[in-house]
Design a protein around this motif. Structure first.
Motif, short mmCIF file in Angstrom:
data_model
loop_
_atom_site.label_atom_id
_atom_site.label_comp_id
_atom_site.label_asym_id
_atom_site.label_seq_id
_atom_site.Cartn_x
_atom_site.Cartn_y
_atom_site.Cartn_z
N GLN A 1 37.83 44.72 36.94
CA GLN A 1 39.29 44.68 36.91
C GLN A 1 39.80 43.27 36.62
O GLN A 1 40.72 43.07 35.82
CB GLN A 1 39.87 45.17 38.24
N ALA A 2 39.18 42.30 37.30
CA ALA A 2 39.59 40.91 37.09
C ALA A 2 39.28 40.46 35.66
O ALA A 2 40.09 39.77 35.02
CB ALA A 2 38.90 40.01 38.09
N GLN B 1 48.73 28.90 36.22
CA GLN B 1 49.81 29.84 36.48
C GLN B 1 49.44 31.25 36.05
O GLN B 1 49.76 32.23 36.73
CB GLN B 1 51.09 29.38 35.77
N ARG B 2 48.72 31.37 34.95
CA ARG B 2 48.28 32.71 34.52
C ARG B 2 47.27 33.30 35.50
O ARG B 2 47.27 34.50 35.75
CB ARG B 2 47.69 32.64 33.10
N PHE B 3 46.41 32.45 36.08
CA PHE B 3 45.51 32.94 37.13
C PHE B 3 46.32 33.44 38.33
O PHE B 3 45.98 34.45 38.95
CB PHE B 3 44.56 31.83 37.57
N ALA B 4 47.39 32.72 38.68
CA ALA B 4 48.21 33.13 39.82
C ALA B 4 48.88 34.48 39.57
O ALA B 4 48.93 35.34 40.45
CB ALA B 4 49.27 32.06 40.11
N ILE B 5 49.39 34.68 38.35
CA ILE B 5 50.03 35.95 38.02
C ILE B 5 49.01 37.08 38.00
O ILE B 5 49.25 38.17 38.54
CB ILE B 5 50.74 35.83 36.66
N LEU B 6 47.84 36.81 37.42
CA LEU B 6 46.75 37.79 37.39
C LEU B 6 46.39 38.21 38.81
O LEU B 6 46.27 39.41 39.11
CB LEU B 6 45.56 37.16 36.68
N ARG B 7 46.24 37.24 39.69
CA ARG B 7 45.82 37.52 41.07
C ARG B 7 46.85 38.36 41.80
O ARG B 7 46.52 39.28 42.55
CB ARG B 7 45.58 36.19 41.78
N ALA B 8 48.13 38.04 41.58
CA ALA B 8 49.19 38.81 42.24
C ALA B 8 49.22 40.25 41.75
O ALA B 8 49.35 41.20 42.55
CB ALA B 8 50.54 38.14 42.00
N LEU B 9 49.08 40.47 40.46
CA LEU B 9 49.15 41.82 39.91
C LEU B 9 47.94 42.67 40.30
O LEU B 9 48.05 43.90 40.37
CB LEU B 9 49.30 41.78 38.40
N LEU B 10 46.80 42.04 40.60
CA LEU B 10 45.63 42.80 41.04
C LEU B 10 45.90 43.53 42.36
O LEU B 10 45.25 44.53 42.66
CB LEU B 10 44.42 41.88 41.19
N LEU B 11 46.86 43.04 43.15
CA LEU B 11 47.16 43.65 44.45
C LEU B 11 48.19 44.77 44.35
O LEU B 11 48.69 45.26 45.36
CB LEU B 11 47.65 42.56 45.42
#
Length: 473
Positions: free
Chosen positions: A372-373, A400-410
Motif C-alpha cells: 500500500q505504501a 511534505q509528500r511523505f506526510a500527505i502519503l502517511r496521513a492518507l494511509l490512515l
C-alpha cells in the motif's frame, strides 16, 4: 548593517552531486554577478537546494560534490572543513527552506537575532539590541521579540529566519524558498528586501517555486529538472518564452489555470464548531466564529500570516482549546481518522529516524501492508531511495509528500491541510491536490485547507472563510 567585504562573481561549472555511486545532480553551470541575481526554479527534489548547499559547503552526510565553484576565483569545493565553517555567516549566509530547522526552539527570537550582531559582528549588548529591534520591526515582528518559535505562526517563523539571515550581512546570500507560507503582502515585502540586498552589492541566489517571485527579482533564471539545469537565461526570456518542455509546463501550471474539480453533494458534518473565540495575550484572533466541514467537502481558510488560520484548524482537531465555544466531531471514529498536514513538515517527523522506519512503524501499528505504501509512493512521485534518508536529507517538498502519503494511509474522514503544498512547485502542487481531491470525491474526506494563495482557494473550495489581519500565532 553593510558588510565591508563584497564579492564580484560566483561561478559554478560542471557541478555534480552524488549519493555514493548514484549521481543526483549533474553538470550544473551558471554565473552569478553583482547586480544580476540568479533564481532557480524547478520541482521539489530536482536538485535546487542541493546546489545551494554545495555552494554553502553544507551538503547532508553521504552526499559529495564534484566540479568547480569559485567565489572571486577562490575554489570553494577545495576548502577544508575549518575554512568552510569560517565562511558561514561572515562570507556566505543561507536562509534555509525550513524555519523549524533554522531557529533555536529554546530561545526567544530577540536573542537569536541579537546574538548575530553580538558574536558575529562584535557589537556591544546595547547596540546589538538596537539592531535586533530594527531587524525584527522590518519583518513585522517588532512586537513579538520575546516570543519563542513555537509561539509564532509558520509565516512568522519564516520572517524571523529572514531577520537572522539579514543580520549576518554576508556578501553572498542564498535564499531557499524565502516566501513560502507568506501572504501576498508579506511575500512582496520579502522580495523588496531581497532586491535591496542586491542594490547594496550583495550576490543573491534564490531558490523558489513561485513564478511571481522569480519575475520580480529579475536577473537570470534557471529551471532544474531531474538534477539537470535544463534552461538558463535572462528572467524575461525564460519566463515569457521558455524553450524546454518542462519549463513550459512549470511556468504554465498556475492554479488560476487549473480545470474545475466537480464534487458530489457534501454529506453530514464530520466536524463543526460554534461561537469560537481565541486570544493570545492581549490579541484577539477571532470571536464568535462558526465553522463546519462536511464529508465530501473542501473548505478553505484565508487571511494574512498570523491571523489565526492554523489556530482554527488546531481547535477543530482538539490540539488547542478555545477560550469560548463548542466543537463537535463525528462520533464513533478513531482519533487517527482526524489528521493534520503541518505547514512545516519537519514538525511531523522524528529528525534522526530514517523515513523507512517512520513509514514502517505506521504500517505495523495499523496493520497495513508495504504494498500500500509503495503504491502511494509511486502516485506521489517518491523514489524508493528516499526511504533510506532522514527527514533533513530530502527536500522540503519530498518530505511534505511523505506526510500527505502517511496521513492518507490512515483513511481519514477529516484532514486539516495547513499550507500543505506551500513547498511544492506548481506542477507537483496540482498533482498532489488531484490526489487529495480524489480522496474527497471517492472516500468522502472532509478537507479543511489553509492557504495564502487566493487562486488556489477559489479554484478548489466550496466555501471560503476569511479571517482578519490580527498578528498572532
Amino acid at each position: 548593517m553593510n558588510a565591508p567585504l563584497r564579492f564580484q562573481t560566483l561561478t559554478v561549472s560542471d557541478l555534480s552531486i552524488a549519493a555514493g555511486e548514484t549521481t543526483i545532480v549533474s553538470d550544473v553551470a551558471f554565473t552569478l554577478a553583482q547586480g544580476r541575481p540568479v533564481t532557480l526554479l524547478g520541482a521539489s527534489g530536482s536538485g535546487k537546494s542541493l546546489v545551494a548547499h554545495a555552494i554553502m559547503g553544507s551538503l547532508p552526510p553521504g552526499l559529495s560534490a564534484r566540479g568547480v565553484i569559485t567565489l572571486d576565483g577562490q575554489d570553494l569545493l577545495a576548502a577544508t572543513p575549518a575554512q568552510v565553517r569560517a565562511r558561514w555567516g561572515r562570507a556566505i549566509a543561507i536562509l534555509p527552506q525550513e524555519p523549524w530547522l533554522a531557529l533555536d526552539p529554546t530561545m526567544p527570537i530577540a536573542g537569536q537575532v541579537g546574538e548575530v550582531h553580538r558574536y558575529l559582528h562584535g557589537l556591544g549588548s546595547a547596540d546589538s539590541a538596537t539592531r535586533m529591534r530594527s531587524d525584527l520591526a522590518e519583518v513585522g515582528l517588532g512586537d513579538r521579540t520575546q516570543a519563542y518559535p513555537h509561539e509564532l505562526s509558520g509565516g512568522m517563523c519564516q520572517r524571523a529566519a529572514i531577520a537572522v539571515t539579514h543580520a549576518a550581512g554576508a556578501p553572498l546570500l542564498i535564499a531557499d524558498e524565502p516566501t513560502k507560507g507568506l501572504d501576498a503582502a508579506l511575500r512582496d515585502g520579502v522580495v523588496e528586501r531581497l532586491r535591496r540586498e542586491v542594490a547594496q552589492g550583495r550576490l543573491l541566489l534564490t531558490i523558489t517555486h513561485d513564478i511571481a517571485v522569480a519575475a520580480a527579482l529579475g536577473g537570470m533564471v534557471g529551471v532544474m529538472h531531474d538534477g539537470a539545469l535544463v534552461e538558463f537565461g535572462p528572467a524575461e526570456q525564460v519566463l515569457e518564452a521558455p524553450r524546454h518542455a518542462y519549463a513550459r509546463a512549470l511556468i504554465g501550471a498556475d492554479p488560476a489555470q487549473w480545470p474545475s474539480f466537480p464534487l458530489p453533494a457534501a454529506r453530514e458534518a464530520v466536524v463543526s464548531a460554534s461561537g469560537l473565540s481565541k486570544r493570545f495575550g492581549e490579541r484577539a484572533l477571532f470571536d464568535g466564529l462558526d465553522i463546519s466541514v462536511r464529508r465530501g467537502e473542501i473548505v478553505a481558510i484565508v487571511g494574512p500570516s498570523g491571523c489565526g488560520k492554523t489556530t482554527v484548524g488546531n481547535i477543530l482537531l482538539g490540539l488547542v482549546a478555545p477560550d469560548k465555544g463548542e466543537v463537535e466531531r463525528a462520533a464513533g471514529l478513531a482519533p487517527t481518522r482526524f489528521q493534520k498536514l503541518y505547514q512545516d513538515p519537519p514538525a511531523a517527523f522524528a529528525p534522526h529516524q530514517m523515513l523507512r522506519h517512520s513509514l514502517g512503524d505506521l504500517l505495523r501499528r495499523h496493520g497495513l501492508a508495504w504494498t500500500q505504501a509503495e503504491a502511494s509512493m509511486d502516485r506521489f512521485g517518491l523514489g524508493r531511495e528516499l526511504l533510506d534518508r532522514r527527514p533533513g536529507e530530502v527536500s522540503g517538498g519530498e518530505l511534505q509528500r511523505f506526510a500527505i502519503l502517511r496521513a492518507l494511509l490512515l483513511d481519514p474522514v477529516f484532514v486539516f491541510a495547513d499550507e500543505a503544498t506551500s513547498r511544492l512547485d506548481p506542477v507537483s502542487q496540482k498533482d498532489v491536490f488531484t490526489i487529495l481531491i480524489e480522496a474527497v470525491r471517492e472516500r468522502g474526506l472532509g478537507l479543511l485547507m489553509v492557504t495564502h494563495e487566493a487562486a488556489l482557494a477559489e479554484r478548489l473550495a466550496k466555501r471560503i472563510l476569511t479571517l482578519g489581519a490580527a498578528e498572532a500565532a
